[in-house]
Design a protein around this motif. Sequence first.
Motif, PDB file in Angstrom:
ATOM      1  N   VAL A  18      17.402  -6.549  15.242  1.00  0.00           N
ATOM      2  CA  VAL A  18      18.063  -7.379  14.228  1.00  0.00           C
ATOM      3  C   VAL A  18      17.007  -8.196  13.493  1.00  0.00           C
ATOM      4  N   LYS A  19      17.130  -8.270  12.174  1.00  0.00           N
ATOM      5  CA  LYS A  19      16.163  -9.028  11.389  1.00  0.00           C
ATOM      6  C   LYS A  19      16.139 -10.498  11.807  1.00  0.00           C
ATOM      7  N   GLY A  20      14.934 -11.086  11.756  1.00  0.00           N
ATOM      8  CA  GLY A  20      14.762 -12.454  12.199  1.00  0.00           C
ATOM      9  C   GLY A  20      15.640 -13.452  11.475  1.00  0.00           C
ATOM     10  N   GLU A  21      15.826 -13.264  10.151  1.00  0.00           N
ATOM     11  CA  GLU A  21      16.620 -14.214   9.387  1.00  0.00           C
ATOM     12  C   GLU A  21      18.096 -14.189   9.790  1.00  0.00           C
ATOM     13  N   LYS A  22      18.585 -13.018  10.242  1.00  0.00           N
ATOM     14  CA  LYS A  22      19.976 -12.923  10.678  1.00  0.00           C
ATOM     15  C   LYS A  22      20.173 -13.634  12.018  1.00  0.00           C
ATOM     16  N   VAL A  23      19.211 -13.449  12.919  1.00  0.00           N
ATOM     17  CA  VAL A  23      19.276 -14.148  14.209  1.00  0.00           C
ATOM     18  C   VAL A  23      19.215 -15.653  13.986  1.00  0.00           C
ATOM     19  N   LEU A  24      18.353 -16.070  13.063  1.00  0.00           N
ATOM     20  CA  LEU A  24      18.217 -17.493  12.752  1.00  0.00           C
ATOM     21  C   LEU A  24      19.514 -18.070  12.211  1.00  0.00           C
ATOM     22  N   ALA A  25      20.187 -17.338  11.339  1.00  0.00           N
ATOM     23  CA  ALA A  25      21.442 -17.825  10.756  1.00  0.00           C
ATOM     24  C   ALA A  25      22.506 -18.053  11.828  1.00  0.00           C
ATOM     25  N   VAL A  26      22.632 -17.114  12.767  1.00  0.00           N
ATOM     26  CA  VAL A  26      23.623 -17.241  13.842  1.00  0.00           C
ATOM     27  C   VAL A  26      23.289 -18.433  14.735  1.00  0.00           C
ATOM     28  N   CYS A  27      22.015 -18.589  15.069  1.00  0.00           N
ATOM     29  CA  CYS A  27      21.599 -19.690  15.941  1.00  0.00           C
ATOM     30  C   CYS A  27      21.805 -21.043  15.269  1.00  0.00           C
ATOM     31  N   ALA A  28      21.514 -21.121  13.969  1.00  0.00           N
ATOM     32  CA  ALA A  28      21.701 -22.380  13.242  1.00  0.00           C
ATOM     33  C   ALA A  28      23.178 -22.757  13.179  1.00  0.00           C
ATOM     34  N   ALA A  29      24.055 -21.764  12.959  1.00  0.00           N
ATOM     35  CA  ALA A  29      25.500 -22.032  12.942  1.00  0.00           C
ATOM     36  C   ALA A  29      25.959 -22.538  14.304  1.00  0.00           C
ATOM     37  N   GLY A  30      25.446 -21.922  15.362  1.00  0.00           N
ATOM     38  CA  GLY A  30      25.789 -22.364  16.717  1.00  0.00           C
ATOM     39  C   GLY A  30      25.329 -23.790  16.988  1.00  0.00           C
ATOM     40  N   ALA A  31      24.124 -24.132  16.503  1.00  0.00           N
ATOM     41  CA  ALA A  31      23.602 -25.485  16.689  1.00  0.00           C
ATOM     42  C   ALA A  31      24.459 -26.510  15.964  1.00  0.00           C
ATOM     43  N   CYS A  32      24.974 -26.144  14.782  1.00  0.00           N
ATOM     44  CA  CYS A  32      25.858 -27.050  14.039  1.00  0.00           C
ATOM     45  C   CYS A  32      27.127 -27.345  14.833  1.00  0.00           C
TER      46      CYS A  32
END
Length: 398
Positions: free
Chosen positions: A285-299
């Motif tokens: 999975v592309k890094g930016e997609k993993v980052l987006a999911v993790c950032a949403a979870g952190a919110c």
Amino acid sequence: MEKIGLVRTRDGKSFLVPFILITSLFFLWGVAHSILDVLNKHFQDTLEITRTRSALIQAVVYGGYFIMALPAGRIIRRFGYRTGVLTGLVLYGIGALLFIPGGRIQSFEFFLLALFVIGCGLTCLETASNPYVTVLGEPESSERRINLAQSFNGLGWICGPLAGGFFLFAGGGDVTTPYAVLGTVVLCIAILFSRVKLPEIGREAESEQAEASGKSLWRTTSFTVGLLSLFLYVAAQTGINSFFINYATENAGVSAQEASVWLSFGGMGLFMAGRMGGSWLMRFVKGEKVLAVCAAGACVCMAAVILMPGGAGWYFLLLCFLCESIMFPTIFSLSLRHAGTQTKQASSYLIMSIVGGAVAPLLMGLIADRISMAVGFIVPLICFMEIWGFAARYRKLS
């Protein structure tokens, strides 16, 4: 670890040995940063200072990043990565050993001076090590490579609160011993690095990366927005870590010593596991997609910490460490992806953005002193929202 693509180029050149050596440094600055979170609470109790004033601990360390980042970049561009590493190790070791006289003086200002010297050393280490890891192999595997190296940074984040909690809370408030040991170890490692030659591969790798972009650095949107995102990430991470023990003692009924153990094995354990798992996941999975999911979870986690202070908020606070685990290395790598021949210069600016860690603890401390500790976590919530925007829009920014 696969042979091609991670630490080996397509022409068969292997960078395994320098990768292992540089990765060991990630552990060292993980220890230096994480022990601050225990030191924060310790100084509140022993020196009888407010939460706002104790936040100066993070402010001086991360302020060192802002002041030292550009000089560190010049050192590396002129003398190479190894000189940058050696400069960082020596400053780190000296700053840690200053805690020996500091323990006798018991002056908060003197401790801040020692921490500032450590911060300047960490700046040199990070300015050299982060971009160096990204070019120790093929460009397309840079996010995986830096996440794997940063996993050992996570191991340092586990050891720091554990050692700090033992000496500062269970060991009668001994602030000298952990720093004396740390300073000695760091200076011994500096001697080792002085005898090892690290290959200077930056120009070749960077020239290959430059083919895709002829833009100037400040007109590269993925870099400029990434710079802001890294600033906000470090602000969020530092704020959460700084007041983790405060939140635990004030909202979850956990003692300071027990909270330091939870921070070590719970929070930082999830943090390290997330980075290792993220390195594996980015094979598919592309890094930016993993980052987006993790950032949403952190919110989501931060919203729960604010709205449900107590047991539920406490568990979401722990879960946030898993969500934020891959953020720093992934944002760093994505920001450098289109920097081309200006990778070393771009790295200096990215490291300078770590000064964000000096801002959030002060804001959170002010909010905590005036309203409540739980409400103070609105600061990292806002930071994670911007990071989600960076990740979600990354392809358009590129």
